[in-house]
Design an enzyme around this catalytic site. Structure first.
Site, short mmCIF file in Angstrom:
data_model
loop_
_atom_site.label_atom_id
_atom_site.label_comp_id
_atom_site.label_asym_id
_atom_site.label_seq_id
_atom_site.Cartn_x
_atom_site.Cartn_y
_atom_site.Cartn_z
N ASP A 73 0.85 -1.20 0.00
CA ASP A 73 0.00 0.00 0.00
C ASP A 73 0.88 1.25 0.00
O ASP A 73 0.57 2.25 -0.65
CB ASP A 73 -0.91 -0.02 1.24
CG ASP A 73 -2.21 0.72 1.04
OD1 ASP A 73 -2.31 1.48 0.05
OD2 ASP A 73 -3.13 0.56 1.86
N CYS A 116 -4.16 5.09 -2.38
CA CYS A 116 -4.67 4.18 -3.39
C CYS A 116 -4.80 4.95 -4.70
O CYS A 116 -5.37 6.05 -4.71
CB CYS A 116 -6.03 3.62 -2.97
SG CYS A 116 -6.81 2.62 -4.24
#
Ligand code: HMG
Ligand code: MG
Length: 305
Positions: free
Chosen positions: A14, A238
């Site tokens: 991430d 993201c």
């Protein structure tokens, strides 16, 4: 509150998936090995997704194959479909994760299909993982809010959590993808999910866009949630969540937990070194409060001697 918390370090995945530049495999491997050395026992190291969608995760096979494994550490990866699962298996991944969203628009933007279709795609992944003796985790993005649809109903999150759990995901990680949650919305979402999934099978995945991640973790701890995802140095975001900032910094979480007398198995100083290492490789200094405070303290102590 739990006596011990499991931290899932998601920095290599991430954290790095949203970086503007390419990060070479050697740097990713050095980061992963340092994180394991700092005591992190669950590391999300890669994502077997389309390199056209997320170029930063290209080379995930090389990363997964190249890790010098530390015994006892679980190295996991995202696998959105059977193609991703096949690649993860071939690369020697220990554990996989499927990722759903509690918002239709986000689901389409992120994985190019509706929530219902995503569930149908995940089922064979979970089944294949089981056949190969691997655990499969389930993420729910937008659990506390969506960048496209706004507020998200906790009942929608709970229904999805139940679907993933019933399918065979061993743990459901509720993602505050855009970091808009507050302790009250955190409690509402976790409380709804805890009615359909055992609370010790829930995890919190907080991005820190609005600065509430640590407060949200503290709230979830009060419900007995004992697993949190975090990213060293607070890296991350993201690509399909415009404006969202990084995950909560692992060092901030560790400082909070140790301050509460909760064990993590992580060495805070070694973790701060990891933050300094990866931020240095990315050409900046660590931004998390704890890394900055500890590095400044070390500089003062060094100045004294
Ligand atoms: P698609 O285009 O719908 O897939 O993508 P497709 O099945 O139609 O295939 C199209 C092409 O993609 C084909 O290649 C496939 O081979 C390839 P072509 O024949 O055109 O050359 N393909 C793949 N390549 C590599 N690995 C795969 C794979 N599958 C198909 N697994 C797909 C569907 C899901 C693959 C795509 O939408 C994708 O990769 N999306 C990226 C999703 C992503 O990584 N998002 C960021 C991570 S999620 C996140 O950050 C949230 C989280 O942190 C929690 C939170 O904070 O909320 C977890
Ligand atoms: Mg995330």
């Amino acid at each position: 509150m739990p006596a011990r918390v499991r931290i899932v370090e998601v920095g290599p995945r991430d954290g790095l998936q949203n970086e503007p530049g390419t990060i070479d495999v050697a740097t990713k491997l050095a980061l992963i090995e340092r994180l394991a050395g700092a005591g992190l026992a669950a590391i999300e190291a890669a994502a077997f997704v389309s390199p056209r969608w997320v170029p930063q995760m290209a080379g995930s096979g090389e990363v997964m194959r190249g890790i010098r494994r530390k015994p006892g550490v679980v190295y996991s990866a995202l696998t959105p479909n059977m193609q991703g699962f096949g690649a993860a298996l071939a690369a020697g991944c220990d554990e996989v994760a499927v990722f759903a969203a509690a918002s239709e628009t986000f689901s389409r933007k992120n994985i190019n299909c509706s929530i219902a279709v995503s569930i149908d795609r995940f089922r064979p992944v979970v089944e294949a993982a089981r056949e190969h003796g691997m655990r499969c985790r389930g993420y729910i993005s937008c659990a506390l809010g969506c960048p496209y649809e706004g507020a998200v109903d906790p009942q929608v999150v709970a229904r999805l959590a139940a679907a993933l759990y019933d399918m065979g995901c061993y743990e459901i990680s509720l993602g505050d993808t855009i970091g808009v949650g507050t302790p009250s919305s955190t409690l509402r979402a976790f409380d709804a999910c805890a009615r359909v999934v055992p609370v010790d099978r829930l995890a919190g995945h907080f991005h820190d866009t609005w600065g509430m991640a640590i407060a949200n973790i503290h709230a979830a701890l009060g419900l007995g949630v004992g697993t949190y995802d975090a990213s060293v140095g607070g890296l991350g975001g993201c690509p399909y969540s415009p404006g969202a900032s990084g995950n909560v910094a692992t060092e901030n979480v560790v400082y909070l937990l140790h301050g509460l007398g909760i064990e993590t198995g992580v060495d805070l100083d070694a973790l701060v070194d990891c933050a300094a290492f990866i931020c240095g490789a990315l050409g900046r200094s660590p931004q998390s409060k704890v890394a900055r405070a500890r590095l400044a303290q070390r500089a003062r102590e060094g100045g004294k001697s």
